[in-house]
Design a protein around this motif. Sequence first.
Motif, mmCIF file in Angstrom:
data_model
loop_
_atom_site.group_PDB
_atom_site.id
_atom_site.type_symbol
_atom_site.label_atom_id
_atom_site.label_comp_id
_atom_site.label_asym_id
_atom_site.label_seq_id
_atom_site.Cartn_x
_atom_site.Cartn_y
_atom_site.Cartn_z
ATOM 1 N N GLN A 181 0.802 -1.221 0.000
ATOM 2 C CA GLN A 181 0.000 0.000 0.000
ATOM 3 C C GLN A 181 0.838 1.275 0.000
ATOM 4 N N ALA A 182 1.894 1.325 0.814
ATOM 5 C CA ALA A 182 2.730 2.528 0.858
ATOM 6 C C ALA A 182 3.405 2.766 -0.489
ATOM 7 N N GLY A 183 3.905 1.687 -1.106
ATOM 8 C CA GLY A 183 4.534 1.813 -2.418
ATOM 9 C C GLY A 183 3.541 2.219 -3.476
ATOM 10 N N LEU A 184 2.329 1.655 -3.407
ATOM 11 C CA LEU A 184 1.295 1.997 -4.384
ATOM 12 C C LEU A 184 0.897 3.465 -4.246
ATOM 13 N N ALA A 185 0.783 3.949 -3.011
ATOM 14 C CA ALA A 185 0.438 5.358 -2.796
ATOM 15 C C ALA A 185 1.468 6.268 -3.440
ATOM 16 N N SER A 186 2.745 5.888 -3.323
ATOM 17 C CA SER A 186 3.819 6.669 -3.944
ATOM 18 C C SER A 186 3.719 6.607 -5.465
ATOM 19 N N ASP A 187 3.383 5.426 -5.994
ATOM 20 C CA ASP A 187 3.234 5.277 -7.452
ATOM 21 C C ASP A 187 2.124 6.180 -7.974
ATOM 22 N N ILE A 188 0.978 6.177 -7.293
ATOM 23 C CA ILE A 188 -0.170 6.973 -7.739
ATOM 24 C C ILE A 188 0.168 8.453 -7.748
ATOM 25 N N ALA A 189 0.940 8.887 -6.757
ATOM 26 C CA ALA A 189 1.308 10.304 -6.666
ATOM 27 C C ALA A 189 2.044 10.764 -7.919
ATOM 28 N N GLY A 190 2.765 9.845 -8.572
ATOM 29 C CA GLY A 190 3.485 10.195 -9.785
ATOM 30 C C GLY A 190 2.575 10.425 -10.985
ATOM 31 N N TYR A 191 1.307 10.028 -10.873
ATOM 32 C CA TYR A 191 0.350 10.195 -11.966
ATOM 33 C C TYR A 191 -0.551 11.418 -11.776
ATOM 34 N N LEU A 192 -0.652 11.895 -10.554
ATOM 35 C CA LEU A 192 -1.552 12.995 -10.251
ATOM 36 C C LEU A 192 -0.793 14.306 -10.084
ATOM 37 N N PRO A 193 -1.419 15.440 -10.384
ATOM 38 C CA PRO A 193 -0.766 16.723 -10.132
ATOM 39 C C PRO A 193 -0.499 16.900 -8.638
ATOM 40 N N THR A 194 0.518 17.676 -8.307
ATOM 41 C CA THR A 194 0.744 18.020 -6.909
ATOM 42 C C THR A 194 -0.392 18.921 -6.435
ATOM 43 N N ARG A 195 -0.487 19.120 -5.141
ATOM 44 C CA ARG A 195 -1.540 19.984 -4.598
ATOM 45 C C ARG A 195 -1.437 21.391 -5.183
ATOM 46 N N GLU A 196 -0.208 21.908 -5.294
ATOM 47 C CA GLU A 196 -0.004 23.254 -5.834
ATOM 48 C C GLU A 196 -0.427 23.328 -7.302
ATOM 49 N N ALA A 197 -0.030 22.305 -8.086
ATOM 50 C CA ALA A 197 -0.405 22.281 -9.499
ATOM 51 C C ALA A 197 -1.915 22.133 -9.651
ATOM 52 N N TRP A 198 -2.521 21.352 -8.766
ATOM 53 C CA TRP A 198 -3.969 21.141 -8.810
ATOM 54 C C TRP A 198 -4.718 22.468 -8.624
ATOM 55 N N ILE A 199 -4.274 23.242 -7.650
ATOM 56 C CA ILE A 199 -4.906 24.539 -7.384
ATOM 57 C C ILE A 199 -4.770 25.460 -8.595
ATOM 58 N N GLU A 200 -3.628 25.399 -9.262
ATOM 59 C CA GLU A 200 -3.421 26.219 -10.450
ATOM 60 C C GLU A 200 -4.308 25.731 -11.598
ATOM 61 N N LEU A 201 -4.385 24.407 -11.789
ATOM 62 C CA LEU A 201 -5.218 23.855 -12.860
ATOM 63 C C LEU A 201 -6.699 24.136 -12.635
ATOM 64 N N ARG A 202 -7.084 24.262 -11.376
ATOM 65 C CA ARG A 202 -8.486 24.538 -11.049
ATOM 66 C C ARG A 202 -8.931 25.888 -11.618
ATOM 67 N N LYS A 203 -8.003 26.822 -11.741
ATOM 68 C CA LYS A 203 -8.335 28.140 -12.301
ATOM 69 C C LYS A 203 -8.822 28.028 -13.743
ATOM 70 N N TYR A 204 -8.432 26.945 -14.417
ATOM 71 C CA TYR A 204 -8.789 26.750 -15.820
ATOM 72 C C TYR A 204 -9.800 25.626 -16.001
ATOM 73 N N ALA A 205 -10.455 25.218 -14.881
ATOM 74 C CA ALA A 205 -11.492 24.174 -14.928
ATOM 75 C C ALA A 205 -10.984 22.927 -15.658
ATOM 76 N N THR A 206 -9.759 22.509 -15.344
ATOM 77 C CA THR A 206 -9.123 21.403 -16.061
ATOM 78 C C THR A 206 -9.698 20.050 -15.656
ATOM 79 N N THR A 207 -10.014 19.235 -16.658
ATOM 80 C CA THR A 207 -10.452 17.857 -16.436
ATOM 81 C C THR A 207 -9.576 16.925 -17.270
ATOM 82 N N GLN A 208 -9.589 15.652 -16.929
ATOM 83 C CA GLN A 208 -8.760 14.689 -17.651
ATOM 84 C C GLN A 208 -9.466 13.343 -17.730
#
Length: 229
Positions: free
Chosen positions: A114-141
Amino acid sequence: MKTTPASWSRGRLIAVIAAGLVLLILIGVGVYGLITGPRPAGDPNPAPAPTVTEPGESETGRPGPPRVMPSNDPDEFARNVAEVLFAWDTGSGLMPLDYSAAILEVGDPSGHEQAGLASDIAGYLPTREAWIELRKYATTQHLTIESSFVPEAWGQAVEQAQPGQLPAGATAVTIEGTRHREGVWNGEPVTSEHSVSFTVFLACPPPAPEFRSGLCHVLRLSQLDNPLR
């Protein structure tokens, strides 16, 4: 590194080099953790357990991200995981950890990965900071899957493993597809497409109470665009 004795045959040297390359491949895609097994009991520096919310409900109480549809078919399950892994909406009120929870919910029931998988998933998702920035542009994927297959290198990984080192029913499925992003820029809709490939390491063990009645579960993910071939 030890000097190779001159008496070694060319065939033996090639075999050693080939074995080394297989090990490097395994380390590069994250399956090495599966081969070496979980940390021994009493490890003074255990990996921290991930903190997640339950899929279906976010930290804010809003509806959560899509759930991974269960299956006992490796290819079908890997595709289900892939689709949920890439499906997110920055305007949903959710954060990256909420989307991580949906994948971790179908992770290794023993908790070893589980700990390794959590780290793997993090590599696919934007960071919290990037997420907040992408939210300004209503970004979906979302992801369009074009092919899925068991990579030939998985057979080499199985051959390298010692008896009992891989979980029951373990396999790997490489996914190839296109990542689609949509958003709004200066009031106008914008889109982008990018080819992606990755490997889902999973296990579909025989029916047993500890294995969720034979349903598949995720073990690890390769690095994005560094799949097993």
